[in-house]
Design a protein around this motif. Structure first.
Motif, PDB file in Angstrom:
ATOM      1  N   TRP A 156      20.594   0.855   7.128  1.00  0.00           N
ATOM      2  CA  TRP A 156      19.650   1.785   6.506  1.00  0.00           C
ATOM      3  C   TRP A 156      18.491   1.037   5.855  1.00  0.00           C
ATOM      4  N   TRP A 157      18.537  -0.294   5.853  1.00  0.00           N
ATOM      5  CA  TRP A 157      17.531  -1.085   5.153  1.00  0.00           C
ATOM      6  C   TRP A 157      16.783  -2.034   6.100  1.00  0.00           C
ATOM      7  N   GLN A 159      13.716  -2.155   6.393  1.00  0.00           N
ATOM      8  CA  GLN A 159      12.531  -2.593   5.641  1.00  0.00           C
ATOM      9  C   GLN A 159      12.812  -3.882   4.872  1.00  0.00           C
ATOM     10  N   LEU A 197       9.183  -4.048   0.841  1.00  0.00           N
ATOM     11  CA  LEU A 197      10.143  -2.950   0.676  1.00  0.00           C
ATOM     12  C   LEU A 197       9.426  -1.672   0.261  1.00  0.00           C
ATOM     13  N   THR A 201       8.574   1.317   3.159  1.00  0.00           N
ATOM     14  CA  THR A 201       9.287   2.570   2.912  1.00  0.00           C
ATOM     15  C   THR A 201       8.310   3.741   2.952  1.00  0.00           C
ATOM     16  N   ARG A 217      17.539   4.486  11.658  1.00  0.00           N
ATOM     17  CA  ARG A 217      17.745   4.388  10.219  1.00  0.00           C
ATOM     18  C   ARG A 217      16.540   3.761   9.537  1.00  0.00           C
ATOM     19  N   SER A 218      16.342   4.123   8.266  1.00  0.00           N
ATOM     20  CA  SER A 218      15.233   3.562   7.486  1.00  0.00           C
ATOM     21  C   SER A 218      15.488   3.827   6.016  1.00  0.00           C
ATOM     22  N   THR A 219      14.787   3.094   5.159  1.00  0.00           N
ATOM     23  CA  THR A 219      14.883   3.363   3.730  1.00  0.00           C
ATOM     24  C   THR A 219      14.283   4.715   3.389  1.00  0.00           C
ATOM     25  N   ARG A 222      17.118   6.965   3.902  1.00  0.00           N
ATOM     26  CA  ARG A 222      18.205   6.657   2.962  1.00  0.00           C
ATOM     27  C   ARG A 222      17.860   7.090   1.544  1.00  0.00           C
ATOM     28  N   LEU A 223      16.624   6.857   1.121  1.00  0.00           N
ATOM     29  CA  LEU A 223      16.241   7.143  -0.258  1.00  0.00           C
ATOM     30  C   LEU A 223      15.749   8.574  -0.433  1.00  0.00           C
ATOM     31  N   THR A 227      12.647   8.399  -3.357  1.00  0.00           N
ATOM     32  CA  THR A 227      11.793   7.259  -3.010  1.00  0.00           C
ATOM     33  C   THR A 227      10.857   6.835  -4.142  1.00  0.00           C
ATOM     34  N   TRP A 230      12.478   4.543  -6.612  1.00  0.00           N
ATOM     35  CA  TRP A 230      12.724   3.227  -6.028  1.00  0.00           C
ATOM     36  C   TRP A 230      11.433   2.439  -5.905  1.00  0.00           C
TER      37      TRP A 230
END
Length: 306
Positions: A156-157, A159, A197, A201, A217-219, A222-223, A227, A230
């Motif tokens: 999921w990360w 980035q 990051l 994002t 998948r991506s931040t 996920r966020l 966002t 974050w």
């Protein structure tokens, strides 16, 4: 601005410059494949290189500036070719990317591989004047460039992996200027990691609907709605690490107040960001070119002041 011409798709924003449309028809797909019509990626790759050259102690090695400029164009283009070779099936299913040359069939795999080899050769030629240590540091980034396109399939990360890869120039720049590595370079590299990051994002929010459909998948996914919180953390850590890099490099007093416009730019990005508006996301992502300039000016002022 929506794409037009050969790389167009209705309502999709994926282009910054149209000058590539004036190239001979045979060359246009290669220009689009290397993202020459979208120089923002080159700027984001280039700024950490220039930051570290400016931050390095002693007499500034200004001859490195144009070399890193050429290298950033070549290696960003090479990275885009690798990315598009890996993702051509996924790109064909995403509105923003389905007209890319490999996804649309305007270029084949053998043509893309030949173009990749040419850009890697340019990148290698740029390294020839560097010291051996800097060449070794630069070559160590090649596995990261190859692996990065796979990350969106397994984490999921992705980035974060882009941050590791895209800011490698902070290490290469310092190594080229000094012949080694030191804490200021590592702190600068870490600052670039958290900067990436944040901005990537924001960029990923453009594709989150398509990404959900095809399982990428991506931040951003996920966020989600969290966002902005974050982003405050990512950009806040970036500022702290930039200040620490300046302190570690013994920059003069002008460096620190000139970080205030950088902080203000970060705040503007977050406070005005509309997560569900692709235009808003793209504008704030692209604005990081200007943020990179602000950081560079702060470092130069600090070096002069010291």
């Amino acid at each position: 601005m929506a794409k037009q011409g050969l790389d167009a798709a209705p309502g999709v924003m994926d282009r910054e410059r149209r000058w590539t449309e004036h190239l001979p028809a045979r060359l246009r797909p290669y220009a689009v494949l290397a993202r020459w019509d979208r120089p923002i990626g080159t700027w984001l790759l280039l700024w950490p290189c220039w930051w570290s050259v400016a931050l390095a102690p002693g007499r500034p090695e200004w001859w490195l500036i144009p070399l890193f400029g050429i290298g950033a164009v070549a290696m960003r283009g090479a990275g885009c070719v690798i990315n598009d070779l890996t993702d051509r099936d996924l790109d064909a299913r995403v509105a923003r990317t389905r007209q890319r040359p490999l996804a649309s069939g305007r270029l084949g795999v053998p043509q893309a591989l030949g173009f990749l080899a040419l850009q890697l050769l340019v990148g290698l030629l740029v390294l020839l004047p560097f010291n051996r240590f800097a060449v070794g540091v630069a070559l160590a980034s090649l596995p990261l460039i190859v692996i990065y396109p796979l990350m969106k399939r397994i984490t999921w990360w992705p980035q974060a992996f882009l941050g590791i890869t895209f800011n490698w120039g902070a290490l290469v720049g310092w190594a080229a200027a000094t012949g080694g590595l030191a804490p200021p370079a590592l702190l600068l590299y870490a600052a670039g990691f958290f900067w990436t990051l944040g901005y990537d994002t924001i960029y990923a929010h453009q594709d989150k609907a398509d990404d959900a459909l095809i399982g990428v998948r991506s931040t951003a996914r996920r966020l989600g709605a969290a966002t902005p919180r974050w982003l405050w953390a990512f950009y806040g850590v970036t500022l702290v690490l930039l200040a620490a890099a300046g302190w570690s490099a013994a920059l003069g007093p002008w460096f620190y107040p000139l970080l205030l416009p950088v902080a203000g730019h970060f705040a503007w990005q977050i406070r005005t960001l509309e997560l569900d508006d692709p235009r808003s996301c793209l504008r704030r992502f692209r604005s990081n070119r200007d943020l990179g300039l602000l950081v560079c000016l702060a470092i130069v002022a600090g070096r002069i002041g010291s």
